[in-house]
Motif scaffolding. Structure first.
Motif, mmCIF file in Angstrom:
data_model
loop_
_atom_site.group_PDB
_atom_site.id
_atom_site.type_symbol
_atom_site.label_atom_id
_atom_site.label_comp_id
_atom_site.label_asym_id
_atom_site.label_seq_id
_atom_site.Cartn_x
_atom_site.Cartn_y
_atom_site.Cartn_z
ATOM 1 N N THR A 156 24.319 1.387 5.139
ATOM 2 C CA THR A 156 24.677 2.166 3.944
ATOM 3 C C THR A 156 23.449 2.899 3.427
ATOM 4 O OG1 THR A 156 26.293 0.478 3.363
ATOM 5 C CG2 THR A 156 25.691 1.997 1.619
ATOM 6 N N THR A 157 22.332 2.178 3.384
ATOM 7 C CA THR A 157 21.085 2.775 2.896
ATOM 8 C C THR A 157 20.708 3.974 3.772
ATOM 9 O OG1 THR A 157 20.417 0.587 2.156
ATOM 10 C CG2 THR A 157 18.672 2.233 2.299
ATOM 11 N N ALA A 158 20.861 3.801 5.090
ATOM 12 C CA ALA A 158 20.512 4.889 6.014
ATOM 13 C C ALA A 158 21.409 6.105 5.791
ATOM 14 C CB ALA A 158 20.629 4.399 7.458
ATOM 15 N N LEU A 159 22.689 5.873 5.542
ATOM 16 C CA LEU A 159 23.607 6.996 5.305
ATOM 17 C C LEU A 159 23.277 7.687 3.981
ATOM 18 C CD1 LEU A 159 26.870 5.282 6.558
ATOM 19 C CD2 LEU A 159 26.027 7.479 7.406
ATOM 20 N N LYS A 160 22.971 6.878 2.984
ATOM 21 C CA LYS A 160 22.659 7.458 1.670
ATOM 22 C C LYS A 160 21.399 8.317 1.739
ATOM 23 C CE LYS A 160 25.047 4.434 -1.526
ATOM 24 N NZ LYS A 160 24.948 3.311 -2.460
ATOM 25 N N ALA A 161 20.453 7.901 2.591
ATOM 26 C CA ALA A 161 19.220 8.683 2.758
ATOM 27 C C ALA A 161 19.542 10.059 3.334
ATOM 28 C CB ALA A 161 18.254 7.933 3.668
ATOM 29 N N ARG A 162 20.695 10.142 4.015
ATOM 30 C CA ARG A 162 21.133 11.451 4.569
ATOM 31 C C ARG A 162 22.084 12.157 3.602
ATOM 32 N NH1 ARG A 162 23.900 9.777 9.975
ATOM 33 N NH2 ARG A 162 24.414 12.000 10.006
ATOM 34 N N GLY A 163 22.230 11.614 2.399
ATOM 35 C CA GLY A 163 23.094 12.249 1.385
ATOM 36 C C GLY A 163 24.569 11.928 1.542
ATOM 37 N N ILE A 164 24.871 10.888 2.326
ATOM 38 C CA ILE A 164 26.282 10.516 2.537
ATOM 39 C C ILE A 164 26.572 9.212 1.809
ATOM 40 C CG2 ILE A 164 28.009 9.873 4.283
ATOM 41 C CD1 ILE A 164 26.008 11.479 6.255
ATOM 42 N N GLU A 165 27.570 9.217 0.973
ATOM 43 C CA GLU A 165 27.915 8.001 0.231
ATOM 44 C C GLU A 165 29.186 7.392 0.822
ATOM 45 O OE1 GLU A 165 28.245 8.273 -4.067
ATOM 46 O OE2 GLU A 165 27.863 6.101 -4.060
ATOM 47 N N PRO A 166 29.045 6.301 1.580
ATOM 48 C CA PRO A 166 30.234 5.686 2.174
ATOM 49 C C PRO A 166 31.236 5.291 1.082
ATOM 50 C CG PRO A 166 28.222 4.684 3.024
ATOM 51 C CD PRO A 166 27.822 5.543 1.877
ATOM 52 N N THR A 167 32.458 5.784 1.216
ATOM 53 C CA THR A 167 33.437 5.597 0.134
ATOM 54 C C THR A 167 34.756 5.050 0.660
ATOM 55 O OG1 THR A 167 32.420 7.338 -1.179
ATOM 56 C CG2 THR A 167 34.716 6.838 -1.677
ATOM 57 N N LEU A 168 35.201 3.988 0.001
ATOM 58 C CA LEU A 168 36.469 3.340 0.346
ATOM 59 C C LEU A 168 37.436 3.507 -0.826
ATOM 60 C CD1 LEU A 168 38.242 1.312 2.004
ATOM 61 C CD2 LEU A 168 37.002 -0.535 0.844
ATOM 62 N N ALA A 169 38.585 4.116 -0.565
ATOM 63 C CA ALA A 169 39.626 4.222 -1.595
ATOM 64 C C ALA A 169 40.560 3.028 -1.432
ATOM 65 C CB ALA A 169 40.390 5.527 -1.440
#
Ligand code: NAD
Length: 283
Positions: free
Chosen positions: A23-36
């Protein structure tokens, strides 16, 4: 006790740490993993499950968006909401908490979820992918059981696995996963004759029925691995599985406890599927 315990809490902790790092790695790329997460109505058990899913997500840095709707919601309105979430690129996973109110067809609702966002792995595309050995999302509970077997380095190839319970979300996908590992699988259910004769030959037993003390010590081969998926209450109102833990632990080689076994692993695998859906969308 002769059996070694497979600690679902400890393993789930390791898996959550891995999800947190991804998650941290994705956020560093500006992507926020999101679950609805969609909850329709106010079923008490569903409310608890959903609360866990939201907390588990937040704890690993995932963004959980909980949407709550009244029990009287029309099926078409729910389908429209799912279509909107399918089209929303900021949402990577969609989970509809089951059961749905009686006016809704759960099958139709699940089929409306885009397979690439079906982090529960219940869509027929994902079930079919598992069946034919293609990549897809695997249902969280059996996937968690498989991870538990992996965690003890258990070689499944050529072993006899008996799965008790043939539901679409646990027993059947579990059987497929074990077959994919070249185990010989016997899938048992309520019409199975002489269950004890079958389990007594098994190297691995997965009990997923929902009946207390379904599996007792005489039904288990010495040294077998016993995975208890069941969730029941004992006379004291305490959570227990399908396995008579006190008896079976003296015969089995490995055993999962309830609580602290398959439950936390199921929760962890939802996070894994969500992070995988996000990574796939980000590729
Ligand atoms: P289900 O009711 O859909 O299926 C139960 C299965 O058990 C059926 O296939 C039925 O044929 C079989 N069965 C019933 N009586 C039997 C008997 N006497 N002998 C052999 N088979 C018999 O249930 P499900 O949704 O698959 O759940 C099974 C259990 O697992 C429940 O206790 C549920 O609460 C639990 N569960 C736990 C988790 C978790 O995270 N720990 C997740 C999912 C389900």
């Amino acid at each position: 006790m002769t059996a070694q315990l497979i600690d679902g809490n400890a393993l789930a902790r390791q898996i959550r740490a891995d999800v947190r790092a991804r998650t941290t790695a994705l956020k560093a790329r500006g992507i926020e993993p999101t679950l609805a997460i969609i909850l329709v109505g106010d079923d008490p058990a569903s409310q608890i499950y959903v609360k866990h899913k939201v907390n588990d997500s937040s704890e690993t840095g995932l963004n959980a968006r909980l949407e709550r709707y009244p029990a009287a919601m029309a099926e078409n309105d729910l389908l429209a909401r799912i279509h909107a979430l399918n089209a929303d690129t900021a949402v990577h996973g969609i989970l509809v908490q089951l059961p749905l109110p009686p006016q809704m067809d759960s099958h139709k609702v699940i089929e409306a979820i885009a397979p690439a966002k079906d982090v529960d792995g219940f869509h027929v595309s994902n079930a079919g992918a598992l069946m034919v050995g293609q990549r897809g999302f695997w249902p969280c509970t059996p996937h968690g059981c498989l991870k538990m077997l992996d965690s003890i380095g258990y070689p499944l190839r050529g072993k006899h696995a008996v799965v008790i319970g043939r539901s679409n979300i646990v027993g059947k996908p579990m059987a497929m996963m074990l077959l994919a590992r070249s185990a010989t699988v016997t899938l048992c259910h309520s019409a199975t004759r002489d269950l004890a004769a079958l389990t007594a030959q098994a190297d691995v037993i997965v009990a997923a029925v929902g009946k207390r003390n379904l599996l007792t010590a005489e039904m288990v081969k010495p040294g077998a691995v016993v995975i208890d998926v069941g969730m029941n209450r004992n006379d004291a109102g305490k959570l227990c599985g399908d396995v008579d833990f006190e008896g079976v632990k003296n015969v089995a080689g490995w055993i999962t406890p309830v609580p602290g076994g398959v439950g936390p692993m199921t929760r962890a695998m939802l996070l894994v599927n969500t992070i995988e859906a996000t990574e796939a969308a980000a590729r």
